[in-house]
Structures are given as C-alpha cells and as structure tokens.
Design a protein around this motif. Sequence first.
Motif, PDB file in Angstrom:
ATOM      1  N   GLU A 135       0.847  -1.196   0.000  1.00  0.00           N
ATOM      2  CA  GLU A 135       0.000   0.000   0.000  1.00  0.00           C
ATOM      3  C   GLU A 135       0.882   1.247   0.000  1.00  0.00           C
ATOM      4  O   GLU A 135       1.948   1.268   0.626  1.00  0.00           O
ATOM      5  CB  GLU A 135      -0.897   0.009   1.240  1.00  0.00           C
ATOM      6  CG  GLU A 135      -1.692  -1.269   1.451  1.00  0.00           C
ATOM      7  CD  GLU A 135      -2.592  -1.580   0.272  1.00  0.00           C
ATOM      8  OE1 GLU A 135      -3.388  -0.697  -0.114  1.00  0.00           O
ATOM      9  OE2 GLU A 135      -2.489  -2.698  -0.278  1.00  0.00           O
ATOM     10  N   ALA A 136       0.391   2.304  -0.660  1.00  0.00           N
ATOM     11  CA  ALA A 136       1.167   3.548  -0.744  1.00  0.00           C
ATOM     12  C   ALA A 136       1.446   4.128   0.632  1.00  0.00           C
ATOM     13  O   ALA A 136       2.543   4.640   0.899  1.00  0.00           O
ATOM     14  CB  ALA A 136       0.434   4.563  -1.628  1.00  0.00           C
ATOM     15  N   TRP A 137       0.482   4.040   1.568  1.00  0.00           N
ATOM     16  CA  TRP A 137       0.671   4.638   2.890  1.00  0.00           C
ATOM     17  C   TRP A 137       1.811   3.967   3.658  1.00  0.00           C
ATOM     18  O   TRP A 137       2.458   4.585   4.498  1.00  0.00           O
ATOM     19  CB  TRP A 137      -0.615   4.601   3.709  1.00  0.00           C
ATOM     20  CG  TRP A 137      -1.171   3.234   4.023  1.00  0.00           C
ATOM     21  CD1 TRP A 137      -2.175   2.592   3.370  1.00  0.00           C
ATOM     22  CD2 TRP A 137      -0.756   2.362   5.084  1.00  0.00           C
ATOM     23  NE1 TRP A 137      -2.408   1.353   3.948  1.00  0.00           N
ATOM     24  CE2 TRP A 137      -1.565   1.201   5.003  1.00  0.00           C
ATOM     25  CE3 TRP A 137       0.195   2.457   6.089  1.00  0.00           C
ATOM     26  CZ2 TRP A 137      -1.426   0.133   5.894  1.00  0.00           C
ATOM     27  CZ3 TRP A 137       0.334   1.389   6.978  1.00  0.00           C
ATOM     28  CH2 TRP A 137      -0.471   0.251   6.877  1.00  0.00           C
ATOM     29  N   GLN A 138       2.072   2.708   3.349  1.00  0.00           N
ATOM     30  CA  GLN A 138       3.147   1.998   4.059  1.00  0.00           C
ATOM     31  C   GLN A 138       4.514   2.571   3.708  1.00  0.00           C
ATOM     32  O   GLN A 138       5.439   2.521   4.528  1.00  0.00           O
ATOM     33  CB  GLN A 138       3.103   0.502   3.709  1.00  0.00           C
ATOM     34  CG  GLN A 138       1.847  -0.206   4.194  1.00  0.00           C
ATOM     35  CD  GLN A 138       1.681  -1.579   3.571  1.00  0.00           C
ATOM     36  OE1 GLN A 138       2.129  -1.824   2.456  1.00  0.00           O
ATOM     37  NE2 GLN A 138       1.019  -2.479   4.293  1.00  0.00           N
ATOM     38  N   VAL A 151      -6.900   1.726  11.757  1.00  0.00           N
ATOM     39  CA  VAL A 151      -6.051   0.617  12.199  1.00  0.00           C
ATOM     40  C   VAL A 151      -6.892  -0.307  13.079  1.00  0.00           C
ATOM     41  O   VAL A 151      -7.549   0.156  14.014  1.00  0.00           O
ATOM     42  CB  VAL A 151      -4.837   1.134  12.990  1.00  0.00           C
ATOM     43  CG1 VAL A 151      -3.976  -0.025  13.442  1.00  0.00           C
ATOM     44  CG2 VAL A 151      -4.031   2.113  12.163  1.00  0.00           C
ATOM     45  N   GLY A 152      -6.885  -1.583  12.777  1.00  0.00           N
ATOM     46  CA  GLY A 152      -7.667  -2.539  13.555  1.00  0.00           C
ATOM     47  C   GLY A 152      -6.795  -3.368  14.477  1.00  0.00           C
ATOM     48  O   GLY A 152      -5.575  -3.475  14.299  1.00  0.00           O
ATOM     49  N   GLY A 154     -17.380   1.068   5.369  1.00  0.00           N
ATOM     50  CA  GLY A 154     -16.539   2.263   5.389  1.00  0.00           C
ATOM     51  C   GLY A 154     -15.577   2.315   6.561  1.00  0.00           C
ATOM     52  O   GLY A 154     -14.696   3.173   6.597  1.00  0.00           O
ATOM     53  N   LEU A 155     -15.760   1.410   7.539  1.00  0.00           N
ATOM     54  CA  LEU A 155     -14.886   1.373   8.702  1.00  0.00           C
ATOM     55  C   LEU A 155     -13.898   0.204   8.668  1.00  0.00           C
ATOM     56  O   LEU A 155     -13.196  -0.042   9.646  1.00  0.00           O
ATOM     57  CB  LEU A 155     -15.717   1.279   9.988  1.00  0.00           C
ATOM     58  CG  LEU A 155     -16.610   2.484  10.290  1.00  0.00           C
ATOM     59  CD1 LEU A 155     -17.391   2.255  11.574  1.00  0.00           C
ATOM     60  CD2 LEU A 155     -15.774   3.763  10.397  1.00  0.00           C
ATOM     61  N   MET A 156     -13.817  -0.487   7.525  1.00  0.00           N
ATOM     62  CA  MET A 156     -12.861  -1.593   7.427  1.00  0.00           C
ATOM     63  C   MET A 156     -11.448  -1.091   7.686  1.00  0.00           C
ATOM     64  O   MET A 156     -11.027  -0.059   7.151  1.00  0.00           O
ATOM     65  CB  MET A 156     -12.933  -2.223   6.034  1.00  0.00           C
ATOM     66  CG  MET A 156     -14.093  -3.183   5.873  1.00  0.00           C
ATOM     67  SD  MET A 156     -13.902  -4.708   6.839  1.00  0.00           S
ATOM     68  CE  MET A 156     -12.586  -5.529   5.949  1.00  0.00           C
ATOM     69  N   PRO A 157     -10.699  -1.790   8.538  1.00  0.00           N
ATOM     70  CA  PRO A 157      -9.327  -1.361   8.808  1.00  0.00           C
ATOM     71  C   PRO A 157      -8.437  -1.534   7.584  1.00  0.00           C
ATOM     72  O   PRO A 157      -8.639  -2.448   6.773  1.00  0.00           O
ATOM     73  CB  PRO A 157      -8.885  -2.282   9.948  1.00  0.00           C
ATOM     74  CG  PRO A 157      -9.729  -3.509   9.783  1.00  0.00           C
ATOM     75  CD  PRO A 157     -11.055  -3.027   9.267  1.00  0.00           C
ATOM     76  N   GLN A 158      -7.456  -0.674   7.470  1.00  0.00           N
ATOM     77  CA  GLN A 158      -6.476  -0.782   6.391  1.00  0.00           C
ATOM     78  C   GLN A 158      -5.316  -1.684   6.778  1.00  0.00           C
ATOM     79  O   GLN A 158      -4.533  -2.093   5.928  1.00  0.00           O
ATOM     80  CB  GLN A 158      -5.957   0.613   6.030  1.00  0.00           C
ATOM     81  CG  GLN A 158      -7.019   1.517   5.419  1.00  0.00           C
ATOM     82  CD  GLN A 158      -6.602   2.973   5.436  1.00  0.00           C
ATOM     83  OE1 GLN A 158      -6.839   3.685   6.412  1.00  0.00           O
ATOM     84  NE2 GLN A 158      -5.972   3.424   4.364  1.00  0.00           N
ATOM     85  N   ASP A 203      -7.022 -11.200   3.372  1.00  0.00           N
ATOM     86  CA  ASP A 203      -6.282 -10.375   2.416  1.00  0.00           C
ATOM     87  C   ASP A 203      -6.083  -8.951   2.930  1.00  0.00           C
ATOM     88  O   ASP A 203      -6.050  -7.996   2.154  1.00  0.00           O
ATOM     89  CB  ASP A 203      -6.968 -10.350   1.046  1.00  0.00           C
ATOM     90  CG  ASP A 203      -5.998  -9.908  -0.056  1.00  0.00           C
ATOM     91  OD1 ASP A 203      -4.791 -10.202   0.074  1.00  0.00           O
ATOM     92  OD2 ASP A 203      -6.434  -9.254  -1.023  1.00  0.00           O
ATOM     93  N   LEU A 204      -5.943  -8.814   4.253  1.00  0.00           N
ATOM     94  CA  LEU A 204      -5.638  -7.528   4.863  1.00  0.00           C
ATOM     95  C   LEU A 204      -4.180  -7.496   5.311  1.00  0.00           C
ATOM     96  O   LEU A 204      -3.661  -8.520   5.767  1.00  0.00           O
ATOM     97  CB  LEU A 204      -6.529  -7.280   6.082  1.00  0.00           C
ATOM     98  CG  LEU A 204      -8.002  -6.963   5.824  1.00  0.00           C
ATOM     99  CD1 LEU A 204      -8.773  -6.986   7.145  1.00  0.00           C
ATOM    100  CD2 LEU A 204      -8.152  -5.605   5.144  1.00  0.00           C
ATOM    101  N   PRO A 205      -3.517  -6.345   5.204  1.00  0.00           N
ATOM    102  CA  PRO A 205      -2.194  -6.242   5.817  1.00  0.00           C
ATOM    103  C   PRO A 205      -2.275  -6.556   7.309  1.00  0.00           C
ATOM    104  O   PRO A 205      -3.173  -6.063   7.999  1.00  0.00           O
ATOM    105  CB  PRO A 205      -1.813  -4.774   5.569  1.00  0.00           C
ATOM    106  CG  PRO A 205      -2.583  -4.378   4.357  1.00  0.00           C
ATOM    107  CD  PRO A 205      -3.898  -5.108   4.485  1.00  0.00           C
ATOM    108  N   CYS A 206      -1.365  -7.378   7.799  1.00  0.00           N
ATOM    109  CA  CYS A 206      -1.383  -7.794   9.199  1.00  0.00           C
ATOM    110  C   CYS A 206       0.017  -7.739   9.788  1.00  0.00           C
ATOM    111  O   CYS A 206       0.992  -8.057   9.106  1.00  0.00           O
ATOM    112  CB  CYS A 206      -1.926  -9.230   9.339  1.00  0.00           C
ATOM    113  SG  CYS A 206      -3.711  -9.377   9.233  1.00  0.00           S
TER     114      CYS A 206
END
Length: 271
Positions: free
Chosen positions: A34-37, A48-49, A117-121, A147-150
Amino acid sequence: MAEEAVAQPPEETLSLWKREQALLKARVVDRDTEAWQRDPAFSGLHRVGGVDVSFVKGDSVRACASLVVLSYPELEVVYEDCRMVSLTAPYLSGFLAFREVPFLVDAIQRLQQKEPGLMPQVLLVDGNGRLHPRGFGVACHLGVLTDLPCVGVAKKLLQVDGLENDALHKDKIRLLRAGGDSFPLTGGSGAVWGVALRSHERSTKPLYVSVGHRVSLDSAVRLTRSCCRFRVPEPVRQQEPGSTEANGGPRARPRRALRCGQAPRGPQSRP
C-alpha cells in the motif's frame, strides 16, 4: 491470544493442519503493498484494527473474540465487536490459528457487512506472524484469509531457530535505551524472524514484532511504534481488561467484560 492447553488433536487432524499451513504460507506477501506503508508519516492511513481472543478466567473453552478499529493517527475507537465463542478445536503450540482465526474472520466479515466504510487498512494481531516454528503464525494466517495487511505483535519471545530468552538476549534488551530502539531477531540459520522493539519510553519490556501479511518488517515496526501510547499498541490494548503492569500504562476500558456478546458498535451506536 488465548493459549490454554486442551487435549492434543488426532494425528490425522495434525497432518491436515500442517498441509493447510504450508499451502497458505505460500500466499504470504512480506513486502509493502500500500502507498501509505511507504510514506514516512503513513499519510493515507486512516483506520487501524486490532484483534484478540481471550479466555474467560478458569474456562478453557469459552472465550471472547474481539475486533476494534481505531482512527489513525488519533487512535480513537470508531468500531468494536466483542462476541463470546466456544473454542472447540484443540490447542497445540504452533497451530493456534486453527483454534482462533475462524472467529476473527467472522468478526471482520460482520464489519464488512455492517460498516464497510470502517474496514481497517491494517490489523495488529496479538500474536506472532513470521516469528513461528514454520514461519506462519496467527497474524500470517489471518492476513492470508482476509487479504488484509497484518502485523504480529507479541509480548513474549517465541523461541525458534535458536532464538532464546537467555542472558545474551537479556543483555540486548538492556541496550534498548529509548522508545523506538530495537534489534533484529536473527536466528541460527541467519534468517531475521522479526524485531524486538522498545515501544515506549516508560516500558523496559520489549514487544516482538513480525510480518503477518502484505507489509514489510520495517513498516510493521514503525507502525507498531506509532500506535503505542504505552507499551502495548492501542489497537491491542483497547481490547484488554487492562492492567498497569501488563500494558505499561493506565487501566484500559474493560470493553470485553462489559460488552462481549453485544451487537457490534459503530459511530452511530456509541454512547
């Protein structure tokens, strides 16, 4: 994560688990996706979850599976889901994911259906990722299935590939003088399994950070540090009943004790 011992699974089940671990491990991505990383300030990261499974005291079957989502960088809770579950799969060291991950996947799917809309990135997992006897801990398992960054964030060192909590390791910990100081967890094979991180100025006990899925080790460490107001990162700390000694800070709100089993709570339903 919960780690109460129960009867060992049959050999057939163990063989199936090993095969499934190997198949899922092949799908792990251990680089930033991801670009934010790749941004030094994590620009573009907004949610963040954190996930955790903890037993009811004195009960090795009933547990509370919880998911919280925090805003970033404010680290304020915007969603929480705590549900009582029965852990029917047996516990065996190295196979914790088969006991707990299905309930965490369910929690993430409920969020996707209720408040997409609240799914963690990204998810911070109270447990290990690559720092695991077969390089595939609960953070990897959950990341591949969702399939989420963990990121795996553990409070104790899992001793693999010659890594031990011995005198040498303790000497390295003593050299972590300030919050943000760290050292790589390099095993006897030469592989780097994760990083020991002093997460806060007021905590001398390190966290053990490892890649789960779709994140580099460098980004995993930076993110963990940026989520720490105290020793334990807020997405994990906010789920715990809370203790100054365990978490390195003031008592966290007892979310699970009060709300486990209630309906998920988003921004409209928060008091």
